[in-house]
Design a protein around this motif. Structure first.
Motif, PDB file in Angstrom:
ATOM      1  N   ASP A   1       3.960  -0.428   4.638  1.00 60.83           N
ATOM      2  CA  ASP A   1       5.721  -0.551   4.687  1.00 60.83           C
ATOM      3  C   ASP A   1       5.521  -1.192   6.060  1.00 60.83           C
ATOM      4  OD1 ASP A   1       6.243   0.064   2.526  1.00 60.83           O
ATOM      5  OD2 ASP A   1       6.792   2.236   2.893  1.00 60.83           O
TER       6      ASP A   1
ATOM      7  N   TRP B   1       3.931  -4.513   5.950  1.00 61.21           N
ATOM      8  CA  TRP B   1       4.269  -5.719   6.350  1.00 61.21           C
ATOM      9  C   TRP B   1       6.015  -6.267   6.731  1.00 61.21           C
ATOM     10  CZ3 TRP B   1       3.731  -9.119   3.240  1.00 61.21           C
ATOM     11  CH2 TRP B   1       2.525  -9.968   3.138  1.00 61.21           C
ATOM     12  N   ARG B   2       5.883  -5.181   7.554  1.00 65.19           N
ATOM     13  CA  ARG B   2       7.210  -5.311   8.301  1.00 65.19           C
ATOM     14  C   ARG B   2       6.530  -6.040  10.082  1.00 65.19           C
ATOM     15  NH1 ARG B   2       8.518  -0.016   7.285  1.00 65.19           N
ATOM     16  NH2 ARG B   2       7.891   0.548   8.372  1.00 65.19           N
TER      17      ARG B   2
ATOM     18  N   GLN C   1       1.813   4.611   1.225  1.00 63.75           N
ATOM     19  CA  GLN C   1       2.771   3.569   1.590  1.00 63.75           C
ATOM     20  C   GLN C   1       3.139   3.267   2.862  1.00 63.75           C
ATOM     21  OE1 GLN C   1       3.777   2.470  -1.519  1.00 63.75           O
ATOM     22  NE2 GLN C   1       5.570   1.122   0.210  1.00 63.75           N
TER      23      GLN C   1
END
Length: 182
Positions: free
Chosen positions: A120, A123-124, A116
């Protein structure tokens, strides 16, 4: 000569109640009693539950309480006794040990927290790309379209998709946040 403290008990008769019903007592005194309950617990929700329990006990004993002027004291004692009972009944199932009792990750298994965190961070990093490069990376790698399909969707040439995706991947490789995950 001394005067009796509890006149209703000494004369064998009941004093007129300042509260005609239990509901009127609760309506009138609930804010004060709730403050008392909050002082006994750390959590406001627990305080409301504690007050409800104490008021239930008071309601059950309403007819037996002779001096209704002492109701606050009765409810406060019920609050304190109930909280003490809750504290005593509390079970603690914690044991001191040398190793954490967490399952070990075997070969071929992934740590979901790490996965995860990587997701994350990715995606950032993708959100930092220019709009056109971001669109091409998402279509190419997240939507799993071929270079030709990506070019068709965006209305550009296949060569444009190849060069833009190459530049985008270069930027992603240089992203400091993704460098920590590698």
């Amino acid at each position: 000569m001394t005067t009796p403290v509890c006149t209703s008990a000494s004369h064998g008769q009941r004093r007129p109640s300042p509260y005609p019903s239990f509901a009127s007592y609760v309506r009138d005194r609930q804010p004060v009693l709730l403050r008392t309950a909050r002082s006994l617990t750390a959590n406001p929700s627990d305080a409301e539950d504690l007050l409800q329990t104490a008021l239930t006990k008071t309601y059950v004993a309403w007819e037996r309480i002779e001096d209704h002027r002492a109701l606050d004291g009765y409810v406060r004692r019920a609050l304190l006794n109930t909280r003490t009972s809750q504290w005593r009944k509390r079970k603690v199932d914690e044991y001191v040990c040398d190793e954490l009792p967490e399952p070990e990750i075997g070969p071929g298994e992934e740590d979901q927290a790490e996965r995860q965190a990587l997701h994350d961070a990715m995606w950032r990093a993708i959100m930092k790309l220019p709009d056109r490069q971001r669109a091409m990376v998402v279509l190419r790698y997240y939507e799993d379209l071929s270079e030709a399909q990506t070019a068709e969707v965006l209305g550009v040439s296949v060569g444009t998709v190849k060069s833009a995706v190459s530049r985008a991947l270069g930027k992603l490789r240089e992203d400091p946040e993704l460098g920590l995950v590698r």
